[in-house]
Design a protein around this motif. Structure first.
Motif, PDB file in Angstrom:
ATOM      1  N   GLU A  63      49.233  46.699  40.873  1.00  0.00           N
ATOM      2  CA  GLU A  63      48.229  47.262  39.957  1.00  0.00           C
ATOM      3  C   GLU A  63      48.854  48.338  39.077  1.00  0.00           C
ATOM      4  OE1 GLU A  63      45.049  46.755  39.270  1.00  0.00           O
ATOM      5  OE2 GLU A  63      43.983  45.964  41.019  1.00  0.00           O
ATOM      6  N   ALA A  64      49.639  49.226  39.703  1.00  0.00           N
ATOM      7  CA  ALA A  64      50.282  50.306  38.947  1.00  0.00           C
ATOM      8  C   ALA A  64      51.297  49.753  37.960  1.00  0.00           C
ATOM      9  CB  ALA A  64      50.957  51.278  39.916  1.00  0.00           C
ATOM     10  N   LEU A  65      52.002  48.700  38.347  1.00  0.00           N
ATOM     11  CA  LEU A  65      52.991  48.095  37.453  1.00  0.00           C
ATOM     12  C   LEU A  65      52.306  47.471  36.239  1.00  0.00           C
ATOM     13  CD1 LEU A  65      56.006  47.481  37.079  1.00  0.00           C
ATOM     14  CD2 LEU A  65      55.611  45.311  38.271  1.00  0.00           C
ATOM     15  N   LEU A  66      51.180  46.831  36.456  1.00  0.00           N
ATOM     16  CA  LEU A  66      50.417  46.268  35.339  1.00  0.00           C
ATOM     17  C   LEU A  66      49.903  47.370  34.411  1.00  0.00           C
ATOM     18  CD1 LEU A  66      48.525  43.528  37.356  1.00  0.00           C
ATOM     19  CD2 LEU A  66      50.136  43.101  35.492  1.00  0.00           C
ATOM     20  N   ASP A  67      49.445  48.482  34.993  1.00  0.00           N
ATOM     21  CA  ASP A  67      49.015  49.620  34.170  1.00  0.00           C
ATOM     22  C   ASP A  67      50.183  50.143  33.330  1.00  0.00           C
ATOM     23  OD1 ASP A  67      46.449  49.531  35.258  1.00  0.00           O
ATOM     24  OD2 ASP A  67      46.828  51.141  36.708  1.00  0.00           O
ATOM     25  N   HIS A  68      51.336  50.263  33.964  1.00  0.00           N
ATOM     26  CA  HIS A  68      52.536  50.775  33.292  1.00  0.00           C
ATOM     27  C   HIS A  68      52.949  49.850  32.148  1.00  0.00           C
ATOM     28  CE1 HIS A  68      56.247  53.065  32.993  1.00  0.00           C
ATOM     29  NE2 HIS A  68      56.969  51.970  33.177  1.00  0.00           N
ATOM     30  N   TRP A  69      52.940  48.560  32.420  1.00  0.00           N
ATOM     31  CA  TRP A  69      53.300  47.577  31.387  1.00  0.00           C
ATOM     32  C   TRP A  69      52.307  47.622  30.228  1.00  0.00           C
ATOM     33  CZ3 TRP A  69      50.662  42.639  30.621  1.00  0.00           C
ATOM     34  CH2 TRP A  69      51.269  41.846  29.630  1.00  0.00           C
ATOM     35  N   GLN A  70      51.026  47.723  30.555  1.00  0.00           N
ATOM     36  CA  GLN A  70      50.004  47.793  29.502  1.00  0.00           C
ATOM     37  C   GLN A  70      50.209  49.031  28.641  1.00  0.00           C
ATOM     38  OE1 GLN A  70      45.970  47.461  30.856  1.00  0.00           O
ATOM     39  NE2 GLN A  70      45.101  47.868  28.861  1.00  0.00           N
ATOM     40  N   GLU A  71      50.541  50.150  29.265  1.00  0.00           N
ATOM     41  CA  GLU A  71      50.772  51.377  28.512  1.00  0.00           C
ATOM     42  C   GLU A  71      51.979  51.224  27.582  1.00  0.00           C
ATOM     43  OE1 GLU A  71      50.944  54.993  26.779  1.00  0.00           O
ATOM     44  OE2 GLU A  71      49.244  54.135  27.853  1.00  0.00           O
ATOM     45  N   LEU A  72      53.082  50.713  28.110  1.00  0.00           N
ATOM     46  CA  LEU A  72      54.307  50.598  27.315  1.00  0.00           C
ATOM     47  C   LEU A  72      54.213  49.517  26.245  1.00  0.00           C
ATOM     48  CD1 LEU A  72      57.116  50.905  30.010  1.00  0.00           C
ATOM     49  CD2 LEU A  72      56.318  52.660  28.429  1.00  0.00           C
ATOM     50  N   TRP A 112      54.170  35.124  36.155  1.00  0.00           N
ATOM     51  CA  TRP A 112      53.513  35.758  37.306  1.00  0.00           C
ATOM     52  C   TRP A 112      52.016  35.462  37.271  1.00  0.00           C
ATOM     53  CZ3 TRP A 112      53.404  41.817  38.093  1.00  0.00           C
ATOM     54  CH2 TRP A 112      53.031  42.112  39.424  1.00  0.00           C
ATOM     55  N   ALA A 113      51.406  35.537  36.093  1.00  0.00           N
ATOM     56  CA  ALA A 113      49.974  35.289  35.950  1.00  0.00           C
ATOM     57  C   ALA A 113      49.602  33.866  36.350  1.00  0.00           C
ATOM     58  CB  ALA A 113      49.538  35.563  34.512  1.00  0.00           C
ATOM     59  N   ALA A 114      50.522  32.931  36.167  1.00  0.00           N
ATOM     60  CA  ALA A 114      50.243  31.541  36.526  1.00  0.00           C
ATOM     61  C   ALA A 114      50.083  31.371  38.037  1.00  0.00           C
ATOM     62  CB  ALA A 114      51.368  30.641  36.014  1.00  0.00           C
ATOM     63  N   ARG A 115      50.559  32.342  38.816  1.00  0.00           N
ATOM     64  CA  ARG A 115      50.522  32.239  40.279  1.00  0.00           C
ATOM     65  C   ARG A 115      49.672  33.308  40.947  1.00  0.00           C
ATOM     66  NH1 ARG A 115      56.617  33.168  41.082  1.00  0.00           N
ATOM     67  NH2 ARG A 115      55.740  34.065  42.950  1.00  0.00           N
ATOM     68  N   ASN A 116      49.157  34.269  40.171  1.00  0.00           N
ATOM     69  CA  ASN A 116      48.480  35.409  40.765  1.00  0.00           C
ATOM     70  C   ASN A 116      47.191  35.691  39.993  1.00  0.00           C
ATOM     71  OD1 ASN A 116      47.856  38.397  40.927  1.00  0.00           O
ATOM     72  ND2 ASN A 116      49.469  38.287  42.483  1.00  0.00           N
ATOM     73  N   ALA A 117      46.066  35.617  40.671  1.00  0.00           N
ATOM     74  CA  ALA A 117      44.767  35.763  40.006  1.00  0.00           C
ATOM     75  C   ALA A 117      44.580  37.147  39.394  1.00  0.00           C
ATOM     76  CB  ALA A 117      43.640  35.472  40.995  1.00  0.00           C
ATOM     77  N   LEU A 118      45.041  38.195  40.091  1.00  0.00           N
ATOM     78  CA  LEU A 118      44.913  39.550  39.570  1.00  0.00           C
ATOM     79  C   LEU A 118      45.684  39.689  38.260  1.00  0.00           C
ATOM     80  CD1 LEU A 118      44.360  42.648  39.651  1.00  0.00           C
ATOM     81  CD2 LEU A 118      46.454  42.836  41.015  1.00  0.00           C
ATOM     82  N   VAL A 119      46.923  39.216  38.252  1.00  0.00           N
ATOM     83  CA  VAL A 119      47.763  39.325  37.060  1.00  0.00           C
ATOM     84  C   VAL A 119      47.174  38.481  35.931  1.00  0.00           C
ATOM     85  CG1 VAL A 119      50.080  39.031  36.118  1.00  0.00           C
ATOM     86  CG2 VAL A 119      49.786  39.759  38.496  1.00  0.00           C
ATOM     87  N   LYS A 120      46.655  37.314  36.272  1.00  0.00           N
ATOM     88  CA  LYS A 120      46.031  36.449  35.259  1.00  0.00           C
ATOM     89  C   LYS A 120      44.862  37.165  34.595  1.00  0.00           C
ATOM     90  CE  LYS A 120      43.830  31.948  34.636  1.00  0.00           C
ATOM     91  NZ  LYS A 120      43.403  30.692  35.299  1.00  0.00           N
ATOM     92  N   HIS A 121      44.032  37.814  35.406  1.00  0.00           N
ATOM     93  CA  HIS A 121      42.874  38.529  34.871  1.00  0.00           C
ATOM     94  C   HIS A 121      43.311  39.678  33.968  1.00  0.00           C
ATOM     95  CE1 HIS A 121      38.906  40.354  34.700  1.00  0.00           C
ATOM     96  NE2 HIS A 121      39.453  41.499  35.093  1.00  0.00           N
ATOM     97  N   ARG A 122      44.275  40.475  34.446  1.00  0.00           N
ATOM     98  CA  ARG A 122      44.743  41.623  33.664  1.00  0.00           C
ATOM     99  C   ARG A 122      45.428  41.168  32.380  1.00  0.00           C
ATOM    100  NH1 ARG A 122      45.613  46.516  36.266  1.00  0.00           N
ATOM    101  NH2 ARG A 122      46.244  47.181  34.169  1.00  0.00           N
ATOM    102  N   LEU A 123      46.231  40.119  32.473  1.00  0.00           N
ATOM    103  CA  LEU A 123      46.920  39.608  31.287  1.00  0.00           C
ATOM    104  C   LEU A 123      45.906  39.109  30.261  1.00  0.00           C
ATOM    105  CD1 LEU A 123      49.488  38.803  29.751  1.00  0.00           C
ATOM    106  CD2 LEU A 123      49.470  36.661  31.036  1.00  0.00           C
ATOM    107  N   GLY A 124      44.864  38.442  30.733  1.00  0.00           N
ATOM    108  CA  GLY A 124      43.823  37.970  29.828  1.00  0.00           C
ATOM    109  C   GLY A 124      43.173  39.121  29.068  1.00  0.00           C
TER     110      GLY A 124
END
Length: 197
Positions: A63-72, A112-124
């Protein structure tokens, strides 16, 4: 004379951002399977105790990594683009900054999103934010009040942008910028004539 209190062990721990930066590097180089506590600790050069000081578990780290990526890769870019004075400058600054992103990270996130529902949702959600911002810039440049058309154009352009990371994985930024500029001209010809060279 009183003794000084011992230094906190937290001072020897890497800051949270170091763990997140290491995660993006692992993700870019080796994919999501590399995001294990052992590999993160090896990358940062710290113990599992240091990892658990910042993150409850691998899930909270993700979750924190996705937040970090979204910020950057999204929020930070939008703030930088918004500093530009004119719509034309904002349009080309967005293209320049977007093409400077690490294509390996962008591709790895989608894999990663293709295999992980959380990442798919955040990426969307991130994709929708990027598209909406781009649509706003297109609408501002076209100045015709057709927001539906601007949104369609933004979706097409964004799909092209994402596709370039796959079709030209080792593309030079200047070549990619030339192609994207040409594409922008096809999409919004009345605006490209006013863009700075």
């Amino acid at each position: 004379m009183p003794h000084s209190a011992p230094a906190s062990s937290s001072t020897t721990r890497q800051p949270r951002t170091a763990w997140l930066g290491a995660g993006l590097t692992l993700l870019a180089n080796s994919g999501a399977d590399a995001l294990t506590i052992d590999q993160l600790c090896a990358a940062v050069g710290r113990s599992k105790g240091s990892f658990y000081h910042h993150f409850a578990d691998v899930g909270s780290y993700a979750e924190a990594l996705l937040d970090h990526w979204q910020e950057l890769h999204t929020a930070g870019l939008i703030r930088a683009v918004d500093q530009q004075s004119t719509a034309q400058e904002r349009r080309m600054m967005l293209a320049k900054l977007a093409l400077a992103l690490d294509a390996r990270v962008e591709r790895a996130m989608r894999q990663w999103a293709a295999r992980n529902a959380l990442v798919k949702h955040r990426l969307g959600n991130i994709d929708q934010r990027r598209i909406a911002y781009l649509a706003g810039l297109i609408a501002e440049l076209r100045d015709d009040g057709d927001h539906t058309d601007a949104l369609d154009l933004a979706r097409i352009e964004y799909a092209t942008f994402v596709g370039m990371f796959y079709v030209f994985p080792d593309g030079q930024e200047e070549d990619m910028m030339r192609m994207l500029r040409r594409f922008i001209g096809l999409m919004t010809p009345e605006a490209i004539a006013r863009l700075p060279a």
